[in-house]
Design a protein around this motif. Structure first.
Motif, PDB file in Angstrom:
ATOM      1  N   PHE A 206       1.033  -1.204  -0.014  1.00  0.00           N
ATOM      2  CA  PHE A 206      -0.131  -0.216  -0.118  1.00  0.00           C
ATOM      3  C   PHE A 206       0.822   1.306  -0.069  1.00  0.00           C
ATOM      4  CE2 PHE A 206      -2.807  -3.277   1.373  1.00  0.00           C
ATOM      5  CZ  PHE A 206      -3.999  -3.010   1.095  1.00  0.00           C
ATOM      6  N   GLY A 207       0.257   2.244  -0.641  1.00  0.00           N
ATOM      7  CA  GLY A 207       0.952   3.587  -0.592  1.00  0.00           C
ATOM      8  C   GLY A 207       0.098   4.359   0.157  1.00  0.00           C
ATOM      9  N   MET A 208       0.751   5.380   1.131  1.00  0.00           N
ATOM     10  CA  MET A 208       0.195   5.996   2.046  1.00  0.00           C
ATOM     11  C   MET A 208       0.968   7.344   2.248  1.00  0.00           C
ATOM     12  SD  MET A 208       1.532   3.448   4.837  1.00  0.00           S
ATOM     13  CE  MET A 208       1.187   2.156   3.952  1.00  0.00           C
ATOM     14  N   VAL A 209       0.225   8.350   2.493  1.00  0.00           N
ATOM     15  CA  VAL A 209       0.423   9.572   3.253  1.00  0.00           C
ATOM     16  C   VAL A 209      -0.242   9.680   4.547  1.00  0.00           C
ATOM     17  CG1 VAL A 209      -1.074  10.882   1.687  1.00  0.00           C
ATOM     18  CG2 VAL A 209       0.903  11.993   2.630  1.00  0.00           C
ATOM     19  N   VAL A 210       0.471  10.473   5.436  1.00  0.00           N
ATOM     20  CA  VAL A 210      -0.035  10.547   6.944  1.00  0.00           C
ATOM     21  C   VAL A 210       0.569  11.911   7.171  1.00  0.00           C
ATOM     22  CG1 VAL A 210      -0.677   9.566   9.048  1.00  0.00           C
ATOM     23  CG2 VAL A 210      -0.142   8.123   7.217  1.00  0.00           C
ATOM     24  N   THR A 211      -0.523  12.878   7.638  1.00  0.00           N
ATOM     25  CA  THR A 211       0.073  14.045   8.511  1.00  0.00           C
ATOM     26  C   THR A 211       0.396  13.650   9.825  1.00  0.00           C
ATOM     27  OG1 THR A 211      -1.366  15.227   6.968  1.00  0.00           O
ATOM     28  CG2 THR A 211      -0.445  16.367   9.119  1.00  0.00           C
ATOM     29  N   GLU A 212       1.630  14.199  10.401  1.00  0.00           N
ATOM     30  CA  GLU A 212       1.943  13.895  11.556  1.00  0.00           C
ATOM     31  C   GLU A 212       1.101  14.875  12.608  1.00  0.00           C
ATOM     32  OE1 GLU A 212       6.217  11.949  11.819  1.00  0.00           O
ATOM     33  OE2 GLU A 212       6.130  13.783  10.425  1.00  0.00           O
ATOM     34  N   ARG A 213       0.823  14.574  13.789  1.00  0.00           N
ATOM     35  CA  ARG A 213       0.237  15.568  14.617  1.00  0.00           C
ATOM     36  C   ARG A 213       1.471  16.697  15.131  1.00  0.00           C
ATOM     37  NH1 ARG A 213      -4.510  15.937  16.954  1.00  0.00           N
ATOM     38  NH2 ARG A 213      -5.000  13.837  16.288  1.00  0.00           N
ATOM     39  N   GLU A 214       2.534  16.324  15.433  1.00  0.00           N
ATOM     40  CA  GLU A 214       3.709  17.024  15.884  1.00  0.00           C
ATOM     41  C   GLU A 214       4.641  17.185  14.371  1.00  0.00           C
ATOM     42  OE1 GLU A 214       3.533  18.755  18.310  1.00  0.00           O
ATOM     43  OE2 GLU A 214       1.793  18.026  19.288  1.00  0.00           O
ATOM     44  N   LEU A 215       5.301  18.233  14.389  1.00  0.00           N
ATOM     45  CA  LEU A 215       6.132  18.590  13.031  1.00  0.00           C
ATOM     46  C   LEU A 215       7.310  17.600  13.663  1.00  0.00           C
ATOM     47  CD1 LEU A 215       6.978  20.378  10.810  1.00  0.00           C
ATOM     48  CD2 LEU A 215       8.401  21.737  12.510  1.00  0.00           C
ATOM     49  N   GLY A 216       7.591  16.524  12.484  1.00  0.00           N
ATOM     50  CA  GLY A 216       8.524  15.746  12.695  1.00  0.00           C
ATOM     51  C   GLY A 216      10.052  16.221  12.616  1.00  0.00           C
ATOM     52  N   ASP A 217      10.928  15.557  13.077  1.00  0.00           N
ATOM     53  CA  ASP A 217      12.437  15.956  13.090  1.00  0.00           C
ATOM     54  C   ASP A 217      12.912  16.125  11.637  1.00  0.00           C
ATOM     55  OD1 ASP A 217      12.524  16.150  15.887  1.00  0.00           O
ATOM     56  OD2 ASP A 217      12.976  13.895  15.832  1.00  0.00           O
ATOM     57  N   ALA A 218      13.883  16.736  11.483  1.00  0.00           N
ATOM     58  CA  ALA A 218      14.297  16.986  10.140  1.00  0.00           C
ATOM     59  C   ALA A 218      15.436  15.779   9.971  1.00  0.00           C
ATOM     60  CB  ALA A 218      15.112  18.147   9.840  1.00  0.00           C
ATOM     61  N   THR A 219      15.059  14.512  10.149  1.00  0.00           N
ATOM     62  CA  THR A 219      15.790  13.217  10.057  1.00  0.00           C
ATOM     63  C   THR A 219      15.065  12.297   9.029  1.00  0.00           C
ATOM     64  OG1 THR A 219      15.020  12.522  11.776  1.00  0.00           O
ATOM     65  CG2 THR A 219      16.976  13.689  11.989  1.00  0.00           C
ATOM     66  N   GLU A 220      15.558  11.229   8.679  1.00  0.00           N
ATOM     67  CA  GLU A 220      15.162  10.050   7.859  1.00  0.00           C
ATOM     68  C   GLU A 220      14.003   9.415   8.964  1.00  0.00           C
ATOM     69  OE1 GLU A 220      15.076   9.680   4.666  1.00  0.00           O
ATOM     70  OE2 GLU A 220      16.301  11.214   4.537  1.00  0.00           O
TER      71      GLU A 220
END
Length: 484
Positions: A206-220
């Motif tokens: 499956f392909g997916m896109v999910v918005t994170e509730r908190e801004l994610g780190d600038a890391t992989e």
């Protein structure tokens, strides 16, 4: 003659390489990836003006044969009318970035452009005569001009100290392809966090896109990050496992404060980053490339002074700023809460009127770009319509006459009525008749000119309205002083 080195073999770099090769400038493309293969997903298509640009070079059919066209465009989910756009290509083309790159690599291979994969650029030094490109293996390459098309984290842009400015990230999104043990609900979902979606790719992938509730780190991002984000939105992670890839993007919309430092320039994602809302990324980069290519070629060959490169910045910076503004607006409207719903409803109400719908369709399609070349006919600075022409060599379209990326002077008046002492051999002159109509996106119908000077990027540099007044100046400004 100076050569040009391009760092980055994405759509922008490949398109720029083709433009330079057509102009006869030696060019080499360096790419950090060890192979042409793309890991993960990127852009999934482009709009009318990008297809037109490919048509101007005679390669649009290659893309159309591989992709799928559809007359659908929207602003924050609000449908816009595409079919009525005055273009031969009133549609969006769905095509993965991997396919786009495959086609462009085939084109520049035909033009004799080499690409070196597995070459990492770590820095650069420039002087008045050229640029030393520093490589990860400790060697260096000397080149006349260097263009960074190496993405949002551009090494080239950072090496010359060009800052990204604009709207900083407030939200982040995870995008991935992975295996799911449980059957998920497919389709798009909006909530007060943002937009989410899951769709079947193949089998249990499956392909997916999910918005994170908190801004994610600038890391992989990790599988744990993706599992947590899915659980936060759907109440479960559907037994996610074995991801093919995971990536993170944000709603940041940033633009390079400048696109040039001496002999070093940036284009595409190296010059501007933004979320994929509206599907405008490939188009912006391709239009950067065709605006810069012929100008850099003329400077590299000594036909024009370096000041011509400043017009690349002067034209593409504001054109891109307009797009970033609409992307920021659309990304904001992707939330689903009471305030955002009210704002979206207001937009939908306004967009029931023809004029605002037309304006947004022109903007998102890329067809409405108008460079400020001064006062004059409405055509001046805009993209030339692809009209059907009657010539001494038979029927031709305008875009056919641009396949070789040379400047084009179309004399549409009485034969012999257009006289100029400054027609250099590098400008193609064609006597023609056109039945019209002359219709511009957003502007509408305009008066037919008696002549037009069309730049290699398809934008009109001069308009004749019965005389040759101003033509010599336009020829010198854009295409240099004639030989002899």
């Amino acid at each position: 003659m100076n050569d040009v080195t391009i760092v980055g073999a994405g759509p922008t770099g490949l398109m720029l390489a083709g433009e330079l090769a057509l102009a006869g400038v030696p060019v080499l493309v360096l790419e950090r990836r060890p192979t042409p293969e793309l890991v993960g997903t990127r852009a999934r298509g482009f709009h009318s003006r990008t297809i037109e640009v490919f048509d101007q070079r005679g390669i649009a059919d290659r893309f159309l044969a591989e992709g799928q066209t559809f007359q659908a465009m929207s602003f924050a989910g609000i449908p816009l009318d595409v079919a009525s756009l005055p273009t031969r290509h009133p549609y969006t083309l769905g095509l993965s970035q991997g396919h786009v790159e495959d086609i462009l690599r085939g084109w520049i291979d035909e033009l004799g452009v080499p690409i070196s994969f597995g070459v990492e650029v770590t820095g650069l030094r420039q002087d008045d005569n050229g640029v030393d490109v520093l490589l990860a293996d400790g060697t260096r390459r000397r080149t006349g001009y260097l263009v960074g098309t190496d993405g949002g984290r551009s090494v080239v842009r950072k090496a010359v100290g060009i800052e990204l400015v604009g709207a900083r990230a407030t939200r982040s999104h995870l995008i991935a392809e992975a295996q799911l043990s449980e059957e998920p609900p497919t389709g798009i979902r909006h909530d007060d966090v943002g937009i989410h979606g899951i769709n079947l790719v193949q089998g249990t992938t499956f392909g997916m896109v999910v918005t994170e509730r908190e801004l994610g780190d600038a890391t992989e991002p990790t599988l744990a990050d993706l599992s947590a984000a899915l659980t936060d939105v759907y109440g479960t992670d559907f037994g996610i496992h074995d991801p093919a890839w995971i990536s993170r993007f944000t709603d940041a919309a940033l633009q390079a404060a400048d696109y040039r430092r001496g002999r070093v320039l940036v284009a595409g994602d190296a010059a501007h980053i933004h979320p994929p809302t509206g599907g405008q990324g490939i188009g912006l980069g391709v239009q950067d490339a065709v605006n810069l290519g012929w100008k850099l070629a003329q400077v590299a060959k000594g036909d024009s002074p370096e000041v011509l490169l400043d017009t690349y910045v002067a034209e593409r910076h504001p054109a891109t700023a307009r797009v970033l503004s609409n992307v920021v607006t659309q990304a904001l409207l992707q939330r689903s809460d009471a305030r955002t719903d009210a704002l979206r409803a207001t937009f939908a109400d306004v967009l029931r009127s023809d004029e605002p719908r037309s304006q947004l369709a022109g903007l998102l399609s890329g067809l409405d770009v108008a460079h400020d070349l001064g006062e004059g006919h409405p055509l001046l600075g805009r993209r030339m319509p692809d009209l059907d022409l009657v010539t001494a060599d038979g029927p031709r379209s305008v875009f056919e006459l641009l396949h070789d990326a040379r400047p084009l002077l179309l004399d549409l008046g009485e034969p012999g009525s257009l006289e100029t002492a400054r027609l250099a051999d590098r400008v193609k002159r064609v006597d023609a008749e056109s039945p019209g109509p002359w219709v511009l996106p957003v502007v509408g119908a305009v008066t037919a000119p008696t002549a037009v000077l069309v730049r290699p990027d398809g934008h009109v540099a001069w308009v004749g309205e019965g005389t040759a007044a101003g033509l010599d100046e336009a020829l010198t400004t854009w295409f240099g002083t004639p030989a002899g």
